[in-house]
Motif scaffolding. Sequence first.
Motif, PDB file in Angstrom:
ATOM      1  N   ARG A 165      -3.146   9.910   3.671  1.00  0.00           N
ATOM      2  CA  ARG A 165      -4.236   8.993   3.335  1.00  0.00           C
ATOM      3  C   ARG A 165      -4.004   7.581   3.831  1.00  0.00           C
ATOM      4  O   ARG A 165      -4.819   6.708   3.574  1.00  0.00           O
ATOM      5  CB  ARG A 165      -4.445   8.996   1.835  1.00  0.00           C
ATOM      6  N   THR A 166      -2.940   7.346   4.559  1.00  0.00           N
ATOM      7  CA  THR A 166      -2.617   5.988   5.004  1.00  0.00           C
ATOM      8  C   THR A 166      -3.743   5.384   5.821  1.00  0.00           C
ATOM      9  O   THR A 166      -4.137   4.245   5.605  1.00  0.00           O
ATOM     10  CB  THR A 166      -1.299   5.978   5.798  1.00  0.00           C
TER      11      THR A 166
ATOM     12  N   CYS B 174      -6.711   4.522   3.575  1.00  0.00           N
ATOM     13  CA  CYS B 174      -6.429   3.325   2.769  1.00  0.00           C
ATOM     14  C   CYS B 174      -6.544   2.068   3.622  1.00  0.00           C
ATOM     15  O   CYS B 174      -7.068   1.053   3.168  1.00  0.00           O
ATOM     16  CB  CYS B 174      -5.042   3.412   2.145  1.00  0.00           C
TER      17      CYS B 174
ATOM     18  N   MET C 202       0.849  -1.164   0.000  1.00  0.00           N
ATOM     19  CA  MET C 202       0.000   0.000   0.000  1.00  0.00           C
ATOM     20  C   MET C 202       0.894   1.227   0.000  1.00  0.00           C
ATOM     21  O   MET C 202       1.726   1.386   0.873  1.00  0.00           O
ATOM     22  CB  MET C 202      -0.895  -0.031   1.238  1.00  0.00           C
TER      23      MET C 202
ATOM     24  N   CYS D 232      -0.136   5.029  -0.188  1.00  0.00           N
ATOM     25  CA  CYS D 232      -1.267   5.955  -0.301  1.00  0.00           C
ATOM     26  C   CYS D 232      -0.908   7.385   0.052  1.00  0.00           C
ATOM     27  O   CYS D 232      -1.762   8.242   0.058  1.00  0.00           O
ATOM     28  CB  CYS D 232      -2.402   5.500   0.607  1.00  0.00           C
TER      29      CYS D 232
END
Length: 70
Positions: A7-8, A11, A1, A3
Amino acid sequence: MTCGIFRTANCSQILYPRLQPGGFLIVDDYMDWLTCRAAIDFYREREGIDEKLILVPHMNRYSGFPKERE
């Protein structure tokens, strides 16, 4: 991932619940960005995820955690 720092957490909320039991969420930059680590740690704590965080040896220090098996 991958992101982005801000935005972690979002996500994680979208991707982790969709993993199959035994699936694995790979998080880029967990060890490199404090905000990324904080977002993942917060999400795991809030959701009661106590699966061991696995640090995967890699040039970019990918880290991840599995989804609990049913």
